[in-house]
Write a protein that holds these residues in place. Structure first.
Motif, PDB file in Angstrom:
ATOM      1  N   PHE A   1     -18.591  69.117  78.314  1.00 35.42           N
ATOM      2  CA  PHE A   1     -17.169  68.930  78.114  1.00 35.42           C
ATOM      3  C   PHE A   1     -16.392  69.630  79.205  1.00 35.42           C
ATOM      4  O   PHE A   1     -16.902  70.510  79.887  1.00 35.42           O
ATOM      5  N   LYS A   2     -15.152  69.239  79.340  1.00 38.55           N
ATOM      6  CA  LYS A   2     -14.320  69.729  80.444  1.00 38.55           C
ATOM      7  C   LYS A   2     -14.258  71.257  80.519  1.00 38.55           C
ATOM      8  O   LYS A   2     -14.201  71.819  81.593  1.00 38.55           O
TER       9      LYS A   2
ATOM     10  N   LEU B   1     -10.512  55.701  83.388  1.00 33.05           N
ATOM     11  CA  LEU B   1     -11.582  56.087  82.464  1.00 33.05           C
ATOM     12  C   LEU B   1     -12.657  56.936  83.138  1.00 33.05           C
ATOM     13  O   LEU B   1     -13.152  57.903  82.561  1.00 33.05           O
TER      14      LEU B   1
ATOM     15  N   ARG C   1     -11.321  60.321  83.426  1.00 26.44           N
ATOM     16  CA  ARG C   1     -11.098  60.998  82.151  1.00 26.44           C
ATOM     17  C   ARG C   1     -12.419  61.349  81.453  1.00 26.44           C
ATOM     18  O   ARG C   1     -12.563  62.421  80.879  1.00 26.44           O
ATOM     19  N   GLU C   2     -13.397  60.448  81.521  1.00 26.21           N
ATOM     20  CA  GLU C   2     -14.609  60.635  80.718  1.00 26.21           C
ATOM     21  C   GLU C   2     -15.904  60.587  81.522  1.00 26.21           C
ATOM     22  O   GLU C   2     -16.972  60.851  80.977  1.00 26.21           O
TER      23      GLU C   2
ATOM     24  N   HIS D   1     -19.818  57.766  80.317  1.00 16.30           N
ATOM     25  CA  HIS D   1     -19.231  57.266  79.076  1.00 16.30           C
ATOM     26  C   HIS D   1     -18.433  55.986  79.266  1.00 16.30           C
ATOM     27  O   HIS D   1     -17.750  55.531  78.358  1.00 16.30           O
TER      28      HIS D   1
ATOM     29  N   LYS E   1     -14.190  49.698  76.351  1.00 18.34           N
ATOM     30  CA  LYS E   1     -13.123  50.654  76.668  1.00 18.34           C
ATOM     31  C   LYS E   1     -12.282  50.156  77.848  1.00 18.34           C
ATOM     32  O   LYS E   1     -11.054  50.264  77.844  1.00 18.34           O
TER      33      LYS E   1
ATOM     34  N   GLU F   1      -8.297  49.527  77.524  1.00 17.33           N
ATOM     35  CA  GLU F   1      -7.377  50.251  78.397  1.00 17.33           C
ATOM     36  C   GLU F   1      -6.527  49.290  79.242  1.00 17.33           C
ATOM     37  O   GLU F   1      -5.358  49.562  79.511  1.00 17.33           O
TER      38      GLU F   1
END
Lengths: 186, 186
Positions: free
Chosen positions: A110-111, B14, B17-18, B22, B27, B31
DNA sequence: AAAAAATGAATGAACGTTCATTTTTGAAAA
DNA sequence: TTTTCAAAAATGAACGTTCATTCATTTTTT
């Protein structure tokens, strides 16, 4: 043979050969010569496995590089030693470099944990501050210094591994660390 | 609105962000505000989509940076302009940086195509050679020069995006490009 | 109203993980 | 030394989920 080590080595080999994207548990098991289920005796799951490997490499790296540090020697000598050792570490086992690079920018974690990515830079940091205090390293912001040291190292290794240059050539490492020193010294 | 662009923008958002790991087609579709099937009207598949986005960013980058190049001006001025433009490009759209970094080391593409990764370095290369010819840039191997320019840029942007430094602070970019210039100039 | 664009449920393959079963280990008994 | 046997280690088929891709149907455009 130690199965845990064999599994970790498999991941390293596969990530370098095919990339994170194509990594899967069956392949890891095959490469390590164990059954798929066996992996779960040693690791909680895929994510745990990846993270364990990352931690292992970071530790090995820091241990190796810090061996080049000697309080008694001048900053410049320490700097040369550490740069050379860092390069040697990755050239001896290029899979380590490829893995670290991919891991850093393909967060399983995780971040919040991403700050750990800068753990790799701690030896450089230490040396940098000492040099500034002694007045042999330029008094510019830490981040810029860090960029001038870590950045070139990263790129030169990439270029070496892509056969765009050859760091094993006689004098190549010297030329390189002297150029970096010129960039950061007063 | 252009759906093709919307889809590409979704991927960019995306991935940043992930992460690549992922990323999935549903998605992306959500989006972008389209149905999953729609993506296949514009792209052959996931791999094609990713590769198209990479190509787009590289082109934009080179276009932007090369605007800072003027044959009439001295090498040093061109160098400063290009460095600044490159940094601006990524700071204006950090997703681009994150995507390029992840793509470079998470090969969807096959190994043969990996040479294209160095396309991003072409503007730097051009400037470098000119400076060497004029004798204002040190006569050390191209690879080392490249490492001394590209490497620090890469790292300083990483540090900026991780909030370890602030390139928007007044004078920060100057300090940085002058430090790099000191590293490569005679 | 024909053509083009878009939809999204359905499909089947891929993959991480589990667990009932088998194999190995090593200490104690014969 | 050989045999025994319970615990530990290892196995891999099966399970459930996720996901990329397809395509019959609907919506929009011209």
């Amino acid at each position: 043979m130690d199965k845990k080590q064999a599994i970790l080595k498999s991941v390293l080999k596969l990530v370098n050969r095919e990339g994170f994207y194509h990594l899967n548990m069956k392949k890891i098991a095959q490469e390590a010569g164990v059954a798929a289920g066996t992996i779960y005796l040693y690791f909680k799951g895929k994510e745990d496995l990846i993270n364990a490997l990352y931690g292992m490499i970071v530790n090995e790296f820091n241990q190796n590089v810090l061996e080049g540090y000697d309080d008694g020697k001048p900053v410049k000598a320490n700097f040369f030693n550490m740069i050379d050792l860092a390069i040697d570490f990755y050239l001896a086992e290029p899979d380590n470099f490829s893995f670290i690079e991919q891991y850093t920018y393909a967060p399983f974690l995780f971040k919040e944990n991403q700050d750990e990515n800068f753990t790799l830079l701690l030896p450089i940091y230490k040396m940098m501050r000492e040099g500034k205090k002694q007045g042999v390293i330029r008094n510019i912001p830490d981040a810029i210094l860090l960029a001038l040291i870590h950045g070139p190292m990263n790129t030169i290794i990439k270029l070496h591994l892509a056969h765009k240059t050859d760091l094993n050539k006689k004098g190549a490492k010297q030329k390189f660390h002297e150029a970096v020193w010129q960039a950061i010294s007063v």
